[in-house]
Enzyme design. Structure first.
Site, short mmCIF file in Angstrom:
data_model
loop_
_atom_site.label_atom_id
_atom_site.label_comp_id
_atom_site.label_asym_id
_atom_site.label_seq_id
_atom_site.Cartn_x
_atom_site.Cartn_y
_atom_site.Cartn_z
N CYS A 12 0.84 -1.20 0.00
CA CYS A 12 0.00 0.00 0.00
C CYS A 12 0.88 1.25 0.00
CB CYS A 12 -0.88 0.04 1.25
SG CYS A 12 -2.16 -1.22 1.28
N ASP A 53 -3.83 1.83 11.38
CA ASP A 53 -4.68 1.02 10.50
C ASP A 53 -6.18 1.18 10.79
OD1 ASP A 53 -2.45 0.11 9.23
OD2 ASP A 53 -2.40 -1.85 10.21
N ARG A 66 -7.36 -7.89 -0.16
CA ARG A 66 -6.03 -8.21 0.36
C ARG A 66 -6.07 -8.51 1.86
NH1 ARG A 66 -1.52 -3.98 -0.86
NH2 ARG A 66 -0.52 -5.48 0.51
C1 EPZ Z 1 3.08 -2.89 9.50
O1 EPZ Z 1 3.72 -2.34 8.37
C2 EPZ Z 1 1.71 -3.34 9.04
N1 EPZ Z 1 1.87 -4.35 8.00
C3 EPZ Z 1 0.90 -2.17 8.52
O2 EPZ Z 1 -0.40 -2.63 8.21
C4 EPZ Z 1 0.79 -1.11 9.63
O3 EPZ Z 1 0.15 0.03 9.11
C5 EPZ Z 1 2.19 -0.73 10.14
O4 EPZ Z 1 2.92 -1.92 10.54
C6 EPZ Z 1 2.16 0.23 11.32
O5 EPZ Z 1 1.43 -0.33 12.36
C7 EPZ Z 1 2.06 -5.62 8.33
O6 EPZ Z 1 2.13 -5.98 9.49
C8 EPZ Z 1 2.19 -6.60 7.22
P1 EPZ Z 1 6.51 -0.09 10.12
P2 EPZ Z 1 5.29 -2.03 8.39
O7 EPZ Z 1 7.79 -0.67 9.67
O8 EPZ Z 1 5.97 -3.09 9.15
C9 EPZ Z 1 8.98 3.74 8.65
C10 EPZ Z 1 -2.35 -2.84 6.87
O9 EPZ Z 1 -3.19 -2.02 6.47
N2 EPZ Z 1 10.03 2.79 8.25
O10 EPZ Z 1 6.14 -0.21 11.55
O11 EPZ Z 1 5.67 -1.78 7.00
C11 EPZ Z 1 7.73 3.60 7.81
O12 EPZ Z 1 7.85 4.27 6.58
C12 EPZ Z 1 -0.87 -2.52 6.85
O13 EPZ Z 1 -2.62 -3.99 7.25
C13 EPZ Z 1 11.24 3.26 7.83
O14 EPZ Z 1 11.48 4.47 7.76
O15 EPZ Z 1 5.32 -0.68 9.22
C14 EPZ Z 1 6.67 4.14 8.72
O16 EPZ Z 1 6.65 5.53 8.65
C15 EPZ Z 1 -0.55 -1.31 6.08
N3 EPZ Z 1 12.20 2.36 7.45
C16 EPZ Z 1 7.13 3.70 10.10
O17 EPZ Z 1 8.54 3.42 9.95
C17 EPZ Z 1 11.98 1.00 7.49
O18 EPZ Z 1 12.91 0.24 7.16
C18 EPZ Z 1 6.44 2.48 10.66
O19 EPZ Z 1 6.46 1.43 9.69
C19 EPZ Z 1 10.76 0.54 7.95
C20 EPZ Z 1 9.78 1.44 8.32
#
Ligand code: EPZ
Length: 423
Positions: free
Chosen positions: A118, A311, A403
């Site tokens: 997404c 979410d 999804r």
């Molecule tokens: C998980 O995504 C979830 N996905 C997301 O759910 C959810 O929105 C998100 O966590 C936050 O709770 C799954 O579990 C599969 P993050 P993730 O790494 O792991 C930044 C849904 O709708 N970041 O905690 O990708 C990032 O850009 C989905 O089900 C970096 O900068 O989220 C964000 O601003 C969508 N560098 C923040 O950290 C990185 O290497 C948190 O992202 C990784 C992340």
């Protein structure tokens, strides 16, 4: 491409049963790469992201055997282990990157495409720098060539202490999985503690992994040589539960939500109580009744668990369009997660965005229109808006919903929503 037609406003009454959590099942499935022995996973949600992860595992040489209703899978190894995570699969789902750590940890090599998923972060994309930097600290070496991460390690990964500079769900999962078979002790500080992460650690522990939470955000993993055969049931989906709670509150509904432990979503339930919902909970059941008048609320702010989840931000925004005054929600996790606002405005919502805060005017009459899904949770918000809009709402691009929500139209129909899938 399928669309939804919703004829509103609808009354909500009845019972709904919550499916297994997509975001818990995805890392659990990825971590099966660490096993030599078969693993049985129960309560899998039948949603597209899970199919994508299973396809990815099959492409890596895992053998997948389904039960009749496809909610239980047995996953075991074949002799043809592969190490290549292809762009064609990973471009459709961000969680595909979670195969990288397990492959390096178990086989010491992988070529893995950068993932898609997404679009939630405006122009900054969704980087994986936190994953790569932390994996480097426990011994992974990598080069980036033509959109692929070419990674390897000299034998076993080596445990160390890692403090994440920012809390990340995916990076925490990646490192927990990678450290389970590493040499020695890994300490992860500033970890994410979402319930799905605890579900992953419980799963790994059921197979003999040595994992302990030694502080609120500190996880200690002591490497073991192998993991044993295990059977595990995935936790219920807290975002699906939250979405149904919002539906009931929004539509003056009377809903019993089953198969979910309410303790996991105390923050959300407390907000719903504040704005007027009547909620009774027991071990795995929530009984929620929507108020005649929804009260407005200021300063809902999305945060890492146990804060309010990003979410559910789009779904709560719809709810506040029907409150009795001005409300506001600040998005702290993903910069660009307001794409749904434009579509809600087509239905009559009055929302303005200032930096990362949405100001939501209450008391609006929403009326049906054609709208378009932009991501998974934004699509759920449009469905909720359709439920309380007058007339016909047609939502296109609902493949986003497929999804992550299992049979959403069947579940909604059963509780009184006039919804039809147009193929
Ligand atoms: C998980 O995504 C979830 N996905 C997301 O759910 C959810 O929105 C998100 O966590 C936050 O709770 C799954 O579990 C599969 P993050 P993730 O790494 O792991 C930044 C849904 O709708 N970041 O905690 O990708 C990032 O850009 C989905 O089900 C970096 O900068 O989220 C964000 O601003 C969508 N560098 C923040 O950290 C990185 O290497 C948190 O992202 C990784 C992340």
């Amino acid at each position: 491409m399928d669309k939804f037609l919703i004829t509103g406003p609808c009354k909500i009454k009845g019972q709904v049963s919550i499916s297994g959590s997509k975001n818990a099942a995805l890392p659990i499935l990825a971590s099966t790469l660490l096993f030599d022995k078969p693993v049985i996973i129960k309560n899998l949600p039948r949603v597209r992201d899970i199919d994508t992860m299973l396809n990815l595992l099959e492409s890596l040489g895992s053998k997948i055997q389904f039960s009749k209703n496809k909610k239980i899978v047995k996953i075991y190894k074949t002799k043809k282990q592969k190490y290549f995570g292809s762009y064609s699969i990973l471009k459709t789902m961000r969680a595909g990157i979670l195969i990288l750590g397990p492959l390096i940890s178990k086989y010491h090599k992988s070529i893995c495409s950068f993932p898609g998923g997404c679009v939630l972060n405006g122009n900054s994309g969704r980087p994986v720098n936190l994953h790569l930097n932390a994996l480097k600290k426990i011994g992974m070496k990598y080069e980036i060539k033509k959109g692929y991460i070419h990674a390897k390690s000299n034998g076993k990964l080596k445990g160390t202490t890692i403090k994440f500079p920012k809390i990340s769900v995916g990076a925490t999962e990646q490192l927990i999985m990678s450290a389970v078979l590493a040499k020695g002790k890994t300490i992860l500080k500033n970890s994410a503690i979402e319930p799905e992460i605890k579900d992953l650690t419980n799963f790994l522990k059921s197979a003999g992994a040595n994992i302990k939470w030694i502080g609120k955000r500190t996880c200690q993993i002591i490497g073991v040589d192998t993991l044993s055969q295990t059977t595990y049931s995935v936790m219920g989906d807290r975002i699906e539960t939250g979405t149904f709670c919002v539906a009931a509150t929004l539509a003056k509904g009377n809903l019993i939500i089953r198969n979910f432990n309410p303790n996991v979503i105390q923050t959300e339930l407390n907000i719903l109580k504040k704005i007027g919902a009547k909620i009774k909970t027991s071990k795995d059941k929530i009984h929620i009744q929507g108020p005649q008048k929804i009260k407005s609320i200021r300063n809902i702010t999305t945060r890492e668990y146990d804060g309010f989840p990003t979410d559910l931000q789009p779904q709560f925004m719809v709810l506040l369009c029907k409150a009795n005054g001005i409300s506001s929600i600040t998005e702290n996790i993903f910069q660009g997660r307001f794409i749904h606002v434009m579509e809600l405005q087509r239905l009559g919502a009055k929302i303005t965005i200032k930096d990362s805060t949405a100001i939501i005017e209450g008391n609006v009459n929403l009326s049906g229109s054609e709208v378009m899904s932009s991501d998974l949770r934004a699509s759920a918000a449009l469905v909720l808006a359709g439920i309380v809009s007058k007339g016909k709402t047609i939502i296109s691009r609902i493949y986003h919903l497929d999804r992550g929500y299992e049979k959403i139209e069947n579940k909604l129909k059963k509780i009184g929503v006039k919804i039809k899938r147009l193929s």
